[in-house]
Design an enzyme around this catalytic site. Structure first.
Site, PDB file in Angstrom:
ATOM      1  N   HIS A 119       0.820  -1.216   0.000  1.00  0.00           N
ATOM      2  CA  HIS A 119       0.000   0.000   0.000  1.00  0.00           C
ATOM      3  C   HIS A 119       0.851   1.263   0.000  1.00  0.00           C
ATOM      4  CE1 HIS A 119      -3.689  -2.195   0.370  1.00  0.00           C
ATOM      5  NE2 HIS A 119      -3.346  -2.724   1.534  1.00  0.00           N
ATOM      6  N   HIS A 139       8.303   6.441   4.634  1.00  0.00           N
ATOM      7  CA  HIS A 139       7.264   6.035   3.688  1.00  0.00           C
ATOM      8  C   HIS A 139       6.250   7.178   3.578  1.00  0.00           C
ATOM      9  CE1 HIS A 139       5.738   4.684   7.639  1.00  0.00           C
ATOM     10  NE2 HIS A 139       4.579   5.098   7.165  1.00  0.00           N
ATOM     11  N   HIS A 185       2.171   8.710   2.696  1.00  0.00           N
ATOM     12  CA  HIS A 185       0.721   8.512   2.683  1.00  0.00           C
ATOM     13  C   HIS A 185       0.079   9.647   1.893  1.00  0.00           C
ATOM     14  CE1 HIS A 185       0.617   5.350   5.818  1.00  0.00           C
ATOM     15  NE2 HIS A 185       1.671   5.997   6.304  1.00  0.00           N
ATOM     16  N   HIS A 197       6.458   9.876   6.624  1.00  0.00           N
ATOM     17  CA  HIS A 197       6.769   9.453   7.986  1.00  0.00           C
ATOM     18  C   HIS A 197       8.209   8.949   8.030  1.00  0.00           C
ATOM     19  CE1 HIS A 197       2.246   8.582   8.903  1.00  0.00           C
ATOM     20  NE2 HIS A 197       2.547   9.863   8.942  1.00  0.00           N
ATOM     21  N   THR A 256       0.370   3.956  12.370  1.00  0.00           N
ATOM     22  CA  THR A 256      -0.886   4.166  11.643  1.00  0.00           C
ATOM     23  C   THR A 256      -1.213   3.010  10.717  1.00  0.00           C
ATOM     24  OG1 THR A 256       0.163   5.371   9.809  1.00  0.00           O
ATOM     25  CG2 THR A 256      -0.577   6.674  11.719  1.00  0.00           C
TER      26      THR A 256
END
Length: 273
Positions: free
Chosen positions: A99, A125, A127, A144, A213
């Site tokens: 993802h 990474h 988001h 992050h 998260t």
């Protein structure tokens, strides 16, 4: 006596196995194929805690992330001190986790220090859109930077972005992201990367205690969210998502309840600090 020694060995090995298992579960999963960000799915965010016993914190935890950094809840302070990053260039790889794209520094890439604890930088990474919000506003992207201490504690530095000028760090790894867009399950060595090139742009930051998260949603994570919202191009934001083969346009967990947690905004008294 020999039987006692053998029993002690078995107990010791069992302890090592359990300790290793617990440590593994505290980390973000490298294979994200078992869950989804689709809120209509049985594997969506509302059900993450039901997929595996060790992921139960995703549903039952009271210190979950991300949260909304609402001005009314924020305490402005100057005692937290400037976020000092003692980073160093290190060999790194890019991995499609299912993802998101994860940039992993082999052997770590330096550290930050928070309240006397040193946290080593291991990976970054992205988001899209941002997971954290400010006064209910969600931004286009959030990176992050994940750090870990010697005793297994986690600290994450988050930076949010809106559409605008190109981000110089993403520009540096653009070709590698494009190369991964045509592969699957490949970890690509991208050479020496200097994490200092991930610009903060501001000394001000939010600080609160939350969680990972993504599953297993481990709690007691020290979060530092940079106050300044930086910029990326629309093409850079799309590339981050297109390099991932999950056929989804987003990979952001919904905002979680703050549950009266202290949220502090560090603002130095001395502008030169």
């Amino acid at each position: 006596m020999e039987m006692l020694t053998r029993t002690n060995k078995i107990l010791f090995l069992s302890f090592l196995f359990l300790a290793s298992a617990l440590l593994t579960r505290s980390h973000e999963v490298d294979d994200e194929s078992e869950f989804t960000y689709d809120e209509e799915s049985e594997k969506g965010p509302a059900h993450w805690g039901e997929i595996h016993t060790e992921w139960s914190m995703c549903n039952s935890g009271k210190l979950q992330s991300p949260i909304d950094l609402l001005n009314e809840r924020v305490e402005v302070v100057s005692h937290l001190g400037r976020l000092r990053r003692s980073y160093k260039p290190s060999n790194s790889t890019l991995l499609n986790r299912g993802h998101d794209m994860m940039l992993r520094w082999e052997g770590g890439a330096g550290h930050i220090e928070i309240n006397g604890t040193r946290y080593q930088l291991n990976q970054a990474h992205w988001h899209s859109p941002s997971e954290h919000t400010i006064n209910g506003k969600r931004f286009d992207l959030e990176v992050h930077l994940v750090h870990e201490s010697n005793d297994g504690k986690t600290a994450v530095v988050g930076i949010m972005y809106k559409i605008g000028r190109a981000d110089s760090f993403l520009s540096k790894i653009e070709d590698d992201l494009k190369a991964l867009a045509h592969t699957k399950g490949v970890e690509r060595n991208i050479g020496i990367i200097d994490p200092k090139q991930v610009k903060l742009g501001s000394r001000k930051y939010y600080r609160y205690i939350g969680s990972l998260t993504v599953p297993p949603c481990t709690q007691d994570v020290v979060w530092t969210i940079v106050r300044k919202v930086r910029t990326v191009t629309r093409e850079q934001m799309k590339l981050i998502r297109e390099a991932v083969h999950d056929e989804s346009e987003t990979n952001s967990r919904p905002v979680q309840a703050a549950n009266k947690r202290p949220i502090r905004l560090y603002r130095p008294n001395d502008p030169k600090q």
